[in-house]
Motif scaffolding. Structure first.
Motif, mmCIF file in Angstrom:
data_model
loop_
_atom_site.group_PDB
_atom_site.id
_atom_site.type_symbol
_atom_site.label_atom_id
_atom_site.label_comp_id
_atom_site.label_asym_id
_atom_site.label_seq_id
_atom_site.Cartn_x
_atom_site.Cartn_y
_atom_site.Cartn_z
ATOM 1 N N THR A 9 1.111 -1.264 -0.210
ATOM 2 C CA THR A 9 0.021 -0.084 -0.089
ATOM 3 C C THR A 9 0.728 1.334 0.029
ATOM 4 N N PRO A 10 0.726 2.283 -0.928
ATOM 5 C CA PRO A 10 1.301 3.454 -0.795
ATOM 6 C C PRO A 10 1.286 4.237 0.396
ATOM 7 N N THR A 11 2.372 4.817 0.795
ATOM 8 C CA THR A 11 2.675 5.682 2.187
ATOM 9 C C THR A 11 1.645 6.583 2.116
ATOM 10 N N SER A 12 1.231 7.062 1.083
ATOM 11 C CA SER A 12 0.280 8.389 1.016
ATOM 12 C C SER A 12 -1.097 7.735 1.569
ATOM 13 N N ILE A 13 -1.423 6.776 1.235
ATOM 14 C CA ILE A 13 -2.840 5.962 1.522
ATOM 15 C C ILE A 13 -2.764 5.742 2.797
ATOM 16 N N MET A 14 -1.700 4.668 3.279
ATOM 17 C CA MET A 14 -1.501 4.536 4.751
ATOM 18 C C MET A 14 -1.424 5.798 5.667
ATOM 19 N N THR A 15 -0.992 7.087 5.320
ATOM 20 C CA THR A 15 -1.096 8.209 6.104
ATOM 21 C C THR A 15 -2.422 8.546 6.343
ATOM 22 N N LEU A 16 -3.168 8.856 4.986
ATOM 23 C CA LEU A 16 -4.647 8.820 5.125
ATOM 24 C C LEU A 16 -5.277 7.995 5.854
ATOM 25 N N ARG A 17 -5.275 6.910 6.041
ATOM 26 C CA ARG A 17 -5.731 5.778 6.739
ATOM 27 C C ARG A 17 -5.507 6.052 8.424
ATOM 28 N N GLY A 18 -4.451 6.740 8.783
ATOM 29 C CA GLY A 18 -4.044 7.071 10.171
ATOM 30 C C GLY A 18 -3.179 5.995 10.652
ATOM 31 N N SER A 19 -2.750 5.164 9.861
ATOM 32 C CA SER A 19 -1.599 4.056 10.158
ATOM 33 C C SER A 19 -0.349 4.724 10.700
#
Length: 161
Positions: A9-19
């Motif tokens: 999973t791209p970092t930007s998506i993981m960051t958006l998910r709050g991971s």
């Protein structure tokens, strides 16, 4: 050996998910320098490879995601595509994809085989270095100070580097 499974999973998506992993990964993630990549010396000598290099660079530049570090990958790709075009032209000159071999038995033209191998190599370069549009355009969702939840959702689908 089998394939490694789905792409991470791209970092930007993981960051958006709050991971928390996405936040840690974002701190250490290497980001390329924006700019036009330099051509390798072997490309500058070959007119056909140079034409393809310029074409690929112009296409990726339109996305706004081209990095200076892409020079080697784009040079390799341009060289493979130029070899494939040459092999395709030679296959046409020598009788097409299937030619008559020894004893009149039909066989695959060696130039057609070279064209296919060049196409496969170009595809490996494209996928390995992430030169497709879908791999280059990353999701971005910035939350500016004072943005409401609705504004954040609207900003979620801004594309770019």
């Amino acid at each position: 050996m089998g394939r490694r499974g789905p792409a991470p999973t791209p970092t930007s998506i993981m960051t958006l998910r709050g991971s928390r992993l996405g936040a840690r990964r974002a701190k250490t993630e290497v980001v390329g320098t924006n700019g036009t990549p330099l051509m390798l010396p072997c490309i500058t000598e070959n007119i056909e490879s140079k034409r393809i290099f310029d074409l690929v660079v112009s296409q990726i530049t339109k996305l706004g995601v081209l990095k200076e570090q892409d020079g080697i990958a784009v040079s390799m790709l341009a060289n493979e595509i130029a070899l494939g075009e040459h092999a395709a032209a030679m296959a046409l000159q020598t009788g097409g994809d299937v030619i008559e071999g020894k004893g009149g038995i039909p066989m695959m033209n060696p130039w057609a085989r070279a064209r296919r191998e060049s196409r496969d190599a170009a595809w490996r370069i494209i996928t390995h270095f992430g030169l497709t549009a879908s791999s280059r355009v990353a999701l971005q969702g910035q939350k500016a100070a004072g943005d409401s939840k609705e504004d954040t959702i609207k900003n979620l689908f801004k594309f770019g580097s």
